[in-house]
Design a protein around this motif. Structure first.
Motif, PDB file in Angstrom:
ATOM      1  N   ALA A  16       0.837  -1.200   0.000  1.00  0.00           N
ATOM      2  CA  ALA A  16       0.000   0.000   0.000  1.00  0.00           C
ATOM      3  C   ALA A  16       0.875   1.254   0.000  1.00  0.00           C
ATOM      4  CB  ALA A  16      -0.933  -0.008   1.213  1.00  0.00           C
ATOM      5  N   GLU A  17       2.044   1.161   0.619  1.00  0.00           N
ATOM      6  CA  GLU A  17       2.986   2.292   0.637  1.00  0.00           C
ATOM      7  C   GLU A  17       3.401   2.656  -0.789  1.00  0.00           C
ATOM      8  OE1 GLU A  17       4.860   5.315   2.443  1.00  0.00           O
ATOM      9  OE2 GLU A  17       3.941   3.735   3.629  1.00  0.00           O
ATOM     10  N   GLN A  18       3.642   1.664  -1.630  1.00  0.00           N
ATOM     11  CA  GLN A  18       3.995   1.920  -3.028  1.00  0.00           C
ATOM     12  C   GLN A  18       2.835   2.582  -3.763  1.00  0.00           C
ATOM     13  OE1 GLN A  18       5.078  -2.025  -4.315  1.00  0.00           O
ATOM     14  NE2 GLN A  18       7.259  -1.675  -3.920  1.00  0.00           N
ATOM     15  N   VAL A  19       1.618   2.176  -3.458  1.00  0.00           N
ATOM     16  CA  VAL A  19       0.440   2.793  -4.076  1.00  0.00           C
ATOM     17  C   VAL A  19       0.385   4.280  -3.714  1.00  0.00           C
ATOM     18  CG1 VAL A  19      -2.087   2.841  -4.153  1.00  0.00           C
ATOM     19  CG2 VAL A  19      -0.884   0.659  -4.119  1.00  0.00           C
ATOM     20  N   LEU A  20       0.606   4.590  -2.438  1.00  0.00           N
ATOM     21  CA  LEU A  20       0.591   5.987  -2.004  1.00  0.00           C
ATOM     22  C   LEU A  20       1.685   6.787  -2.698  1.00  0.00           C
ATOM     23  CD1 LEU A  20      -0.096   5.550   1.810  1.00  0.00           C
ATOM     24  CD2 LEU A  20      -1.680   6.385   0.070  1.00  0.00           C
ATOM     25  N   ASP A  21       2.862   6.198  -2.885  1.00  0.00           N
ATOM     26  CA  ASP A  21       3.944   6.880  -3.595  1.00  0.00           C
ATOM     27  C   ASP A  21       3.533   7.210  -5.029  1.00  0.00           C
ATOM     28  OD1 ASP A  21       5.575   6.785  -1.358  1.00  0.00           O
ATOM     29  OD2 ASP A  21       6.705   5.023  -2.049  1.00  0.00           O
ATOM     30  N   VAL A  22       2.893   6.253  -5.699  1.00  0.00           N
ATOM     31  CA  VAL A  22       2.445   6.482  -7.077  1.00  0.00           C
ATOM     32  C   VAL A  22       1.399   7.589  -7.113  1.00  0.00           C
ATOM     33  CG1 VAL A  22       1.179   5.464  -9.017  1.00  0.00           C
ATOM     34  CG2 VAL A  22       3.004   4.166  -7.904  1.00  0.00           C
ATOM     35  N   LEU A  23       0.430   7.543  -6.204  1.00  0.00           N
ATOM     36  CA  LEU A  23      -0.614   8.571  -6.172  1.00  0.00           C
ATOM     37  C   LEU A  23      -0.016   9.947  -5.900  1.00  0.00           C
ATOM     38  CD1 LEU A  23      -3.471   6.773  -4.197  1.00  0.00           C
ATOM     39  CD2 LEU A  23      -3.326   7.160  -6.662  1.00  0.00           C
ATOM     40  N   ASN A  24       0.990  10.016  -5.033  1.00  0.00           N
ATOM     41  CA  ASN A  24       1.625  11.298  -4.729  1.00  0.00           C
ATOM     42  C   ASN A  24       2.369  11.862  -5.930  1.00  0.00           C
ATOM     43  OD1 ASN A  24       0.689  11.323  -2.095  1.00  0.00           O
ATOM     44  ND2 ASN A  24       2.514  10.339  -1.280  1.00  0.00           N
ATOM     45  N   ASP A  25       2.852  11.002  -6.818  1.00  0.00           N
ATOM     46  CA  ASP A  25       3.603  11.451  -7.990  1.00  0.00           C
ATOM     47  C   ASP A  25       2.700  11.916  -9.131  1.00  0.00           C
ATOM     48  OD1 ASP A  25       5.983  10.939  -6.709  1.00  0.00           O
ATOM     49  OD2 ASP A  25       6.313   9.009  -7.695  1.00  0.00           O
ATOM     50  N   LEU A  26       1.407  11.610  -9.062  1.00  0.00           N
ATOM     51  CA  LEU A  26       0.490  12.005 -10.135  1.00  0.00           C
ATOM     52  C   LEU A  26       0.123  13.476 -10.018  1.00  0.00           C
ATOM     53  CD1 LEU A  26      -1.974   8.977 -10.133  1.00  0.00           C
ATOM     54  CD2 LEU A  26      -0.158   9.449 -11.781  1.00  0.00           C
ATOM     55  N   THR A  27       0.008  14.133 -11.154  1.00  0.00           N
ATOM     56  CA  THR A  27      -0.431  15.523 -11.174  1.00  0.00           C
ATOM     57  C   THR A  27      -1.874  15.623 -10.715  1.00  0.00           C
ATOM     58  OG1 THR A  27       1.049  15.953 -13.010  1.00  0.00           O
ATOM     59  CG2 THR A  27      -0.704  17.539 -12.655  1.00  0.00           C
ATOM     60  N   SER A  28      -2.696  14.680 -11.141  1.00  0.00           N
ATOM     61  CA  SER A  28      -4.107  14.650 -10.762  1.00  0.00           C
ATOM     62  C   SER A  28      -4.515  13.196 -10.550  1.00  0.00           C
ATOM     63  CB  SER A  28      -4.962  15.270 -11.864  1.00  0.00           C
ATOM     64  OG  SER A  28      -6.328  15.050 -11.605  1.00  0.00           O
ATOM     65  N   THR A  29      -5.336  12.959  -9.549  1.00  0.00           N
ATOM     66  CA  THR A  29      -5.832  11.602  -9.312  1.00  0.00           C
ATOM     67  C   THR A  29      -7.304  11.474  -9.694  1.00  0.00           C
ATOM     68  OG1 THR A  29      -6.283  12.133  -6.999  1.00  0.00           O
ATOM     69  CG2 THR A  29      -4.160  11.098  -7.484  1.00  0.00           C
ATOM     70  N   ASP A  30      -7.832  12.451 -10.436  1.00  0.00           N
ATOM     71  CA  ASP A  30      -9.212  12.360 -10.909  1.00  0.00           C
ATOM     72  C   ASP A  30      -9.362  11.112 -11.775  1.00  0.00           C
ATOM     73  OD1 ASP A  30      -9.726  14.727  -9.642  1.00  0.00           O
ATOM     74  OD2 ASP A  30      -9.727  15.947 -11.473  1.00  0.00           O
ATOM     75  N   GLY A  31     -10.342  10.314 -11.490  1.00  0.00           N
ATOM     76  CA  GLY A  31     -10.603   9.118 -12.276  1.00  0.00           C
ATOM     77  C   GLY A  31      -9.749   7.926 -11.901  1.00  0.00           C
ATOM     78  N   VAL A  32      -8.849   8.068 -10.937  1.00  0.00           N
ATOM     79  CA  VAL A  32      -7.992   6.956 -10.529  1.00  0.00           C
ATOM     80  C   VAL A  32      -8.753   6.085  -9.538  1.00  0.00           C
ATOM     81  CG1 VAL A  32      -5.876   6.319  -9.304  1.00  0.00           C
ATOM     82  CG2 VAL A  32      -5.864   8.263 -10.875  1.00  0.00           C
ATOM     83  N   THR A  33      -8.770   4.799  -9.795  1.00  0.00           N
ATOM     84  CA  THR A  33      -9.350   3.846  -8.855  1.00  0.00           C
ATOM     85  C   THR A  33      -8.286   2.820  -8.503  1.00  0.00           C
ATOM     86  OG1 THR A  33     -10.229   2.428 -10.600  1.00  0.00           O
ATOM     87  CG2 THR A  33     -11.709   4.091  -9.714  1.00  0.00           C
ATOM     88  N   VAL A  34      -8.341   2.325  -7.284  1.00  0.00           N
ATOM     89  CA  VAL A  34      -7.357   1.355  -6.812  1.00  0.00           C
ATOM     90  C   VAL A  34      -8.101   0.114  -6.341  1.00  0.00           C
ATOM     91  CG1 VAL A  34      -5.552   0.913  -5.107  1.00  0.00           C
ATOM     92  CG2 VAL A  34      -5.774   3.193  -6.108  1.00  0.00           C
ATOM     93  N   ALA A  35      -7.592  -1.044  -6.750  1.00  0.00           N
ATOM     94  CA  ALA A  35      -8.163  -2.320  -6.328  1.00  0.00           C
ATOM     95  C   ALA A  35      -7.060  -3.171  -5.712  1.00  0.00           C
ATOM     96  CB  ALA A  35      -8.772  -3.042  -7.519  1.00  0.00           C
ATOM     97  N   ASP A  36      -7.425  -4.004  -4.752  1.00  0.00           N
ATOM     98  CA  ASP A  36      -6.488  -4.918  -4.100  1.00  0.00           C
ATOM     99  C   ASP A  36      -6.800  -6.325  -4.584  1.00  0.00           C
ATOM    100  OD1 ASP A  36      -5.052  -6.591  -2.415  1.00  0.00           O
ATOM    101  OD2 ASP A  36      -5.490  -5.434  -0.606  1.00  0.00           O
ATOM    102  N   SER A  37      -5.945  -6.866  -5.428  1.00  0.00           N
ATOM    103  CA  SER A  37      -6.218  -8.189  -5.993  1.00  0.00           C
ATOM    104  C   SER A  37      -6.087  -9.305  -4.954  1.00  0.00           C
ATOM    105  CB  SER A  37      -5.284  -8.466  -7.174  1.00  0.00           C
ATOM    106  OG  SER A  37      -3.937  -8.434  -6.767  1.00  0.00           O
ATOM    107  N   GLN A  38      -5.392  -9.043  -3.864  1.00  0.00           N
ATOM    108  CA  GLN A  38      -5.239 -10.055  -2.822  1.00  0.00           C
ATOM    109  C   GLN A  38      -6.530 -10.223  -2.024  1.00  0.00           C
ATOM    110  OE1 GLN A  38      -1.912  -9.406  -0.265  1.00  0.00           O
ATOM    111  NE2 GLN A  38      -2.356 -11.146   1.038  1.00  0.00           N
TER     112      GLN A  38
END
Length: 58
Positions: A16-38
């Motif tokens: 989840a920490e890696q997910v937060l890093d990716v989201l922080n690097d995005l200019t905008s998170t509009d339309g971004v959805t996150v799913a946990d396959s586990q």
């Protein structure tokens, strides 16, 4: 009827920490959805991802 999604980007993250890093690097998170396959959870909010990251750190 909800609009159809034309493009989908999959980014593989192991924690989840890696997910937060990716989201922080995005200019905008509009339309971004996150799913946990586990766990099968879909459309996770940032708050839930932060809770998961905190749990992983413990």
């Amino acid at each position: 009827m909800p609009p159809k999604t034309r493009f989908v980007i999959h980014i593989g993250c192991d924690t989840a920490e890696q997910v937060l890093d990716v989201l922080n690097d995005l200019t905008s998170t509009d339309g971004v959805t996150v799913a946990d396959s586990q766990t099968g959870m879909t459309e996770l909010s940032r708050e839930v991802i932060e809770q998961l990251a905190n749990a992983e750190r413990e």
